[in-house]
Design a protein around this motif. Structure first.
Motif, PDB file in Angstrom:
ATOM      1  N   MET A  60      72.402  66.764  87.919  1.00 40.09           N
ATOM      2  CA  MET A  60      73.501  67.000  86.972  1.00 40.09           C
ATOM      3  C   MET A  60      74.698  67.599  87.720  1.00 40.09           C
ATOM      4  O   MET A  60      74.552  68.556  88.468  1.00 40.09           O
ATOM      5  CB  MET A  60      73.059  67.950  85.855  1.00 40.09           C
ATOM      6  N   THR A  61      75.878  67.030  87.505  1.00 36.09           N
ATOM      7  CA  THR A  61      77.070  67.509  88.186  1.00 36.09           C
ATOM      8  C   THR A  61      77.571  68.805  87.560  1.00 36.09           C
ATOM      9  O   THR A  61      77.172  69.173  86.439  1.00 36.09           O
ATOM     10  CB  THR A  61      78.192  66.461  88.117  1.00 36.09           C
ATOM     11  N   GLU A  62      78.478  69.486  88.276  1.00 34.02           N
ATOM     12  CA  GLU A  62      79.063  70.715  87.751  1.00 34.02           C
ATOM     13  C   GLU A  62      79.865  70.447  86.482  1.00 34.02           C
ATOM     14  O   GLU A  62      79.861  71.253  85.552  1.00 34.02           O
ATOM     15  CB  GLU A  62      79.954  71.364  88.819  1.00 34.02           C
ATOM     16  N   THR A  63      80.553  69.307  86.443  1.00 32.17           N
ATOM     17  CA  THR A  63      81.329  68.948  85.253  1.00 32.17           C
ATOM     18  C   THR A  63      80.420  68.759  84.047  1.00 32.17           C
ATOM     19  O   THR A  63      80.721  69.230  82.941  1.00 32.17           O
ATOM     20  CB  THR A  63      82.135  67.665  85.506  1.00 32.17           C
ATOM     21  N   GLN A  64      79.302  68.073  84.255  1.00 33.66           N
ATOM     22  CA  GLN A  64      78.354  67.868  83.156  1.00 33.66           C
ATOM     23  C   GLN A  64      77.783  69.198  82.667  1.00 33.66           C
ATOM     24  O   GLN A  64      77.609  69.406  81.460  1.00 33.66           O
ATOM     25  CB  GLN A  64      77.227  66.941  83.613  1.00 33.66           C
ATOM     26  N   LYS A  65      77.493  70.100  83.595  1.00 32.47           N
ATOM     27  CA  LYS A  65      77.022  71.430  83.206  1.00 32.47           C
ATOM     28  C   LYS A  65      78.077  72.151  82.380  1.00 32.47           C
ATOM     29  O   LYS A  65      77.757  72.822  81.389  1.00 32.47           O
ATOM     30  CB  LYS A  65      76.682  72.253  84.453  1.00 32.47           C
ATOM     31  N   GLY A  66      79.340  72.025  82.784  1.00 30.90           N
ATOM     32  CA  GLY A  66      80.425  72.671  82.050  1.00 30.90           C
ATOM     33  C   GLY A  66      80.575  72.125  80.646  1.00 30.90           C
ATOM     34  O   GLY A  66      80.775  72.871  79.689  1.00 30.90           O
ATOM     35  N   VAL A  67      80.471  70.791  80.518  1.00 31.43           N
ATOM     36  CA  VAL A  67      80.581  70.162  79.194  1.00 31.43           C
ATOM     37  C   VAL A  67      79.443  70.623  78.288  1.00 31.43           C
ATOM     38  O   VAL A  67      79.663  70.975  77.114  1.00 31.43           O
ATOM     39  CB  VAL A  67      80.581  68.622  79.335  1.00 31.43           C
ATOM     40  N   LEU A  68      78.224  70.635  78.817  1.00 30.09           N
ATOM     41  CA  LEU A  68      77.077  71.073  78.015  1.00 30.09           C
ATOM     42  C   LEU A  68      77.208  72.545  77.623  1.00 30.09           C
ATOM     43  O   LEU A  68      76.866  72.923  76.487  1.00 30.09           O
ATOM     44  CB  LEU A  68      75.775  70.856  78.798  1.00 30.09           C
ATOM     45  N   ALA A  69      77.703  73.375  78.535  1.00 32.48           N
ATOM     46  CA  ALA A  69      77.892  74.792  78.222  1.00 32.48           C
ATOM     47  C   ALA A  69      78.926  74.969  77.117  1.00 32.48           C
ATOM     48  O   ALA A  69      78.734  75.774  76.199  1.00 32.48           O
ATOM     49  CB  ALA A  69      78.326  75.555  79.475  1.00 32.48           C
ATOM     50  N   MET A  70      80.017  74.203  77.176  1.00 30.00           N
ATOM     51  CA  MET A  70      81.056  74.319  76.149  1.00 30.00           C
ATOM     52  C   MET A  70      80.551  73.821  74.800  1.00 30.00           C
ATOM     53  O   MET A  70      80.842  74.421  73.765  1.00 30.00           O
ATOM     54  CB  MET A  70      82.293  73.519  76.580  1.00 30.00           C
ATOM     55  N   ILE A  71      79.791  72.740  74.811  1.00 28.86           N
ATOM     56  CA  ILE A  71      79.206  72.239  73.561  1.00 28.86           C
ATOM     57  C   ILE A  71      78.260  73.298  72.976  1.00 28.86           C
ATOM     58  O   ILE A  71      78.271  73.558  71.769  1.00 28.86           O
ATOM     59  CB  ILE A  71      78.467  70.910  73.795  1.00 28.86           C
ATOM     60  N   GLY A  72      77.451  73.920  73.841  1.00 32.36           N
ATOM     61  CA  GLY A  72      76.538  74.961  73.377  1.00 32.36           C
ATOM     62  C   GLY A  72      77.270  76.129  72.746  1.00 32.36           C
ATOM     63  O   GLY A  72      76.892  76.610  71.666  1.00 32.36           O
ATOM     64  N   ALA A  73      78.344  76.578  73.393  1.00 28.67           N
ATOM     65  CA  ALA A  73      79.127  77.692  72.845  1.00 28.67           C
ATOM     66  C   ALA A  73      79.734  77.323  71.501  1.00 28.67           C
ATOM     67  O   ALA A  73      79.666  78.094  70.535  1.00 28.67           O
ATOM     68  CB  ALA A  73      80.228  78.080  73.836  1.00 28.67           C
ATOM     69  N   ALA A  74      80.331  76.128  71.426  1.00 27.42           N
ATOM     70  CA  ALA A  74      80.994  75.706  70.188  1.00 27.42           C
ATOM     71  C   ALA A  74      79.998  75.523  69.046  1.00 27.42           C
ATOM     72  O   ALA A  74      80.295  75.849  67.887  1.00 27.42           O
ATOM     73  CB  ALA A  74      81.760  74.404  70.437  1.00 27.42           C
ATOM     74  N   VAL A  75      78.809  75.013  69.362  1.00 24.16           N
ATOM     75  CA  VAL A  75      77.787  74.815  68.319  1.00 24.16           C
ATOM     76  C   VAL A  75      77.307  76.171  67.785  1.00 24.16           C
ATOM     77  O   VAL A  75      77.156  76.357  66.566  1.00 24.16           O
ATOM     78  CB  VAL A  75      76.609  73.990  68.867  1.00 24.16           C
ATOM     79  N   ILE A  76      77.067  77.128  68.683  1.00 26.60           N
ATOM     80  CA  ILE A  76      76.622  78.465  68.233  1.00 26.60           C
ATOM     81  C   ILE A  76      77.684  79.097  67.346  1.00 26.60           C
ATOM     82  O   ILE A  76      77.385  79.643  66.276  1.00 26.60           O
ATOM     83  CB  ILE A  76      76.309  79.362  69.439  1.00 26.60           C
ATOM     84  N   TRP A  77      78.945  79.047  67.778  1.00 26.12           N
ATOM     85  CA  TRP A  77      80.024  79.583  66.948  1.00 26.12           C
ATOM     86  C   TRP A  77      80.113  78.833  65.613  1.00 26.12           C
ATOM     87  O   TRP A  77      80.341  79.430  64.563  1.00 26.12           O
ATOM     88  CB  TRP A  77      81.356  79.467  67.688  1.00 26.12           C
ATOM     89  N   GLY A  78      79.927  77.502  65.677  1.00 25.41           N
ATOM     90  CA  GLY A  78      80.094  76.692  64.474  1.00 25.41           C
ATOM     91  C   GLY A  78      79.043  76.937  63.408  1.00 25.41           C
ATOM     92  O   GLY A  78      79.349  76.868  62.210  1.00 25.41           O
ATOM     93  N   VAL A  79      77.801  77.213  63.820  1.00 26.18           N
ATOM     94  CA  VAL A  79      76.738  77.438  62.839  1.00 26.18           C
ATOM     95  C   VAL A  79      76.515  78.930  62.576  1.00 26.18           C
ATOM     96  O   VAL A  79      75.631  79.283  61.782  1.00 26.18           O
ATOM     97  CB  VAL A  79      75.407  76.787  63.292  1.00 26.18           C
ATOM     98  N   SER A  80      77.293  79.801  63.217  1.00 23.20           N
ATOM     99  CA  SER A  80      77.118  81.241  63.008  1.00 23.20           C
ATOM    100  C   SER A  80      77.300  81.690  61.552  1.00 23.20           C
ATOM    101  O   SER A  80      76.724  82.716  61.169  1.00 23.20           O
ATOM    102  CB  SER A  80      78.057  82.042  63.923  1.00 23.20           C
ATOM    103  N   PRO A  81      78.084  80.955  60.708  1.00 23.58           N
ATOM    104  CA  PRO A  81      78.124  81.363  59.295  1.00 23.58           C
ATOM    105  C   PRO A  81      76.744  81.405  58.640  1.00 23.58           C
ATOM    106  O   PRO A  81      76.498  82.222  57.745  1.00 23.58           O
ATOM    107  CB  PRO A  81      79.014  80.292  58.651  1.00 23.58           C
ATOM    108  N   ILE A  82      75.832  80.528  59.082  1.00 25.84           N
ATOM    109  CA  ILE A  82      74.481  80.529  58.520  1.00 25.84           C
ATOM    110  C   ILE A  82      73.796  81.854  58.826  1.00 25.84           C
ATOM    111  O   ILE A  82      73.134  82.453  57.963  1.00 25.84           O
ATOM    112  CB  ILE A  82      73.653  79.349  59.089  1.00 25.84           C
ATOM    113  N   TYR A  83      73.976  82.337  60.054  1.00 24.13           N
ATOM    114  CA  TYR A  83      73.376  83.609  60.462  1.00 24.13           C
ATOM    115  C   TYR A  83      73.947  84.765  59.640  1.00 24.13           C
ATOM    116  O   TYR A  83      73.195  85.596  59.098  1.00 24.13           O
ATOM    117  CB  TYR A  83      73.621  83.834  61.957  1.00 24.13           C
ATOM    118  N   TYR A  84      75.277  84.830  59.538  1.00 26.49           N
ATOM    119  CA  TYR A  84      75.889  85.947  58.809  1.00 26.49           C
ATOM    120  C   TYR A  84      75.677  85.843  57.303  1.00 26.49           C
ATOM    121  O   TYR A  84      75.736  86.853  56.599  1.00 26.49           O
ATOM    122  CB  TYR A  84      77.382  86.036  59.152  1.00 26.49           C
TER     123      TYR A  84
END
Length: 316
Positions: free
Chosen positions: A1-25
């Protein structure tokens, strides 16, 4: 996996956690938002300080908090992020996540305006069109229900100002966030001690609430770590595009899961915002590609110029 692919996956992970955080709160909707915020701040400090300790980086906190100007900027950043966190928690508890999603949709355009007026950054025609469409969307929402969408605007403005302050601080993201929660920790601890002393605290009352409050630290920290990982590996234009996953998921949580009211004014305003973001994002992508081509051309010219010189020096 390239560094760019790792970066994209990390950003998707961050955005998904933020996006579904209303369920947690939403699971903590019965706990006063001030108490939830106090726990979020305290356990975030524990989590971040623990990570820095494992990395042997705790002394960086002392260096980061040196000088009154830097302390003042950190305290101001802490205030902005605390207001933002509190308002998000509060809006989730009162079924206003449609407005929180709108706020995070508007944020990039607010950041553009702040850059224009605070840092004299030039705006292109596409950016002005995007900002105008966003202003029109806010006007529609104000004229429809007859109330200014203050939650959306406050979330966008506080996060925008938070970004401005971070731009002025020459500190890494993890150390910076740790300093911010450290600055407001005395208030958080004081509030938690007072609440528990009154016998009104949710912490310890049930294993479910206790675990949820403890988890507020990792829930806050993990997406920030993923975001900082992504920002080092992919372009800001890609970061900007992927971050729209966050408000989109918040919007879906609000309308699909929570059944929040989606008024005719919202049906007009949201397409205007989406059109504004499409225009803004396309312009950002073009600018990013142009800058990359310019950089590659500069490297090519440099190589072309220096190569003959090196070859000439090698001749007897």
């Amino acid at each position: 996996m390239t560094e760019t692919q790792k970066g994209v996956l990390a950003m998707i992970g961050a955005a998904v956690i933020w996006g579904v955080s209303p369920i947690y709160y939403k699971l903590l909707a019965h706990v006063p938002p001030v108490e939830v915020l106090a726990h979020r701040t305290f356990w975030s400090l524990v989590f971040f300080a623990g990570l820095l300790a494992l990395q042997g980086r705790l002394p960086e906190l002392g260096r980061a908090l040196s000088g009154w100007r830097r302390i003042g900027l950190i305290a101001l950043a802490a205030l902005m992020v605390s207001v933002n966190w509190f308002l998000f928690i509060y809006a989730t508890q009162i079924d206003r996540n449609t407005e929180t999603s709108l706020g995070y949709y508007i944020y990039p355009l607010v950041a553009v305006l702040l850059g224009r007026f605070l840092f004299a950054e030039r705006l292109g025609a596409a950016q002005w069109i995007a900002v105008t469409l966003a202003a029109l969307a806010v006007a529609v929402l104000t004229a429809g229900p007859g109330v200014v969408p203050w939650i959306s605007l406050t979330l966008a403005l506080t996060f925008g100002l938070y970004g401005v302050i971070k731009k002025l601080l020459p500190i890494g993201p993890m150390v910076s966030v740790t300093c911010e929660v450290l600055v407001i920790a005395p208030l958080s601890v004081g509030a938690l001690v007072w609440i528990q002393a009154q016998g009104q605290g949710a912490f310890g009352q049930s294993w479910r609430d206790t675990l949820l409050l403890l988890a507020s630290g990792p829930v806050t920290a993990l997406p920030l770590i993923l975001f900082s990982t992504a920002a080092r590996r992919i372009s800001m234009a890609t970061v900007g595009l992927l971050q729209y996953i966050n408000p989109t998921l918040q919007f879906l949580c609000a309308v699909v899961l929570f059944g929040e009211l989606f008024t005719p004014a919202h049906r007009i305003a949201f397409p205007l915002i989406w059109a504004a973001l499409a225009i803004y994002s396309l312009a950002a992508l073009r600018q990013d590609r142009a800058s990359r081509r310019a950089s590659m051309a500069a490297v090519g010219v440099s190589t072309h110029v220096t190569k003959p010189a090196s070859e000439a020096s090698a001749k007897p």
